[in-house]
Design an enzyme around this catalytic site. Sequence first.
Site, short mmCIF file in Angstrom:
data_model
loop_
_atom_site.label_atom_id
_atom_site.label_comp_id
_atom_site.label_asym_id
_atom_site.label_seq_id
_atom_site.Cartn_x
_atom_site.Cartn_y
_atom_site.Cartn_z
N SER A 227 1.00 -1.45 0.10
CA SER A 227 0.22 -0.08 0.46
C SER A 227 1.03 1.51 0.50
O SER A 227 2.13 1.58 0.15
CB SER A 227 -0.62 -0.11 1.23
OG SER A 227 -1.29 1.40 1.79
N TYR A 240 -2.08 -0.77 10.31
CA TYR A 240 -2.21 -1.10 8.75
C TYR A 240 -1.24 -0.67 8.19
O TYR A 240 -0.63 -1.38 7.53
CB TYR A 240 -3.24 -0.53 8.43
CG TYR A 240 -3.73 -0.79 6.64
CD1 TYR A 240 -3.67 -2.17 6.03
CD2 TYR A 240 -3.03 0.47 5.46
CE1 TYR A 240 -3.88 -2.07 4.52
CE2 TYR A 240 -3.03 -0.21 4.64
CZ TYR A 240 -3.80 -1.22 4.26
OH TYR A 240 -4.35 -1.35 2.03
#
Length: 335
Positions: A227, A240
């Site tokens: 990501s 995350y």
Amino acid sequence: MRHQRVVCQSTTRGLARVVLEALLVRLSQGADSPMHLGQTHLRREIIAMDTKAATNQPPQEQSHQPGVQAPMRPEPVTIREGYRGSGRLTGRTAYITGGDSGIGRAVAVHFAKEGADVAIGYLEETEDARETRRLVQEAGGSCLLIQADLSTETACRHAVGRVLEHFKTIDVLVNNAAEQHPVEQPEELSSEQLERTFRTNLFGCIYTIQAALPHLRSGASIINTSSVTGSRGHKTLIDYSASKGAIHALTFSLAQALADRGIRVNAVAPGPVWTPLIVASFDAEKVAEFGSDTLLKRAAQPSEIAPAYVYLASADASFVTGQVLHINGGSYLTG
């Protein structure tokens, strides 16, 4: 009122797309006539509609992760109109975790278009998984569905065993399963959430790779979904982002460790992408603004991310390993 207006805009876009597709079919039936020149323009119009679909997403949210794709409005675009496979993955088998929707579904369908058979793992979104299987089969591939919670080593090994039992081989492994839970302040991050996030996003990735490695031959490819947050962080997606940064380091390390075996290891780091995980992570108003901070002022569609996986899985990337491909609409600029 704003919600109603955006829904109407979405409905209008859908009707316009149907009309354009009908015109495209009519033109394709007379491909030897001068009218076929209009096909390219119509395809461009359809692609433009698809890529802009995430620009004005209406406020919406779902109460449970990882989210369901079917109720989303507009529904994410899995593969763009006019995508034509060229046999780049013919004869290969891919296992994609988190393959029931969003990026995972798009990768599965693109792989099938390129000639691959596909196994997809999913947590509990059975209807989404079945729809992905239908799309893969429609694209010409065989598809195995595997329901598993990949936060445990036992489940990861069992899932890989299912793939091998069914297809006898794994040529491409895509680690895509993930979860994210925003917190407004760092103090709100509980030990339970921290462990759960890392078990799903990182440990599951490692366990799956370990289970698959004895069966990966020279020429195999491992692709991890990272990501943009793994590079730049995120003020509310703290655990995350940390787990995705760890996936970057894992990718670099495994590329070095597996080079002698002829196994390439890379990662794709998407920016904001219109997927079920988004509507299951943020409140409705944040969802409505999702992706507006990129240079392109919108979120990506899964159909704009999946071709990167095709590239990394294919012989086109035979000299590419230990790399992170950033596809983020300019939300993060690399040097």
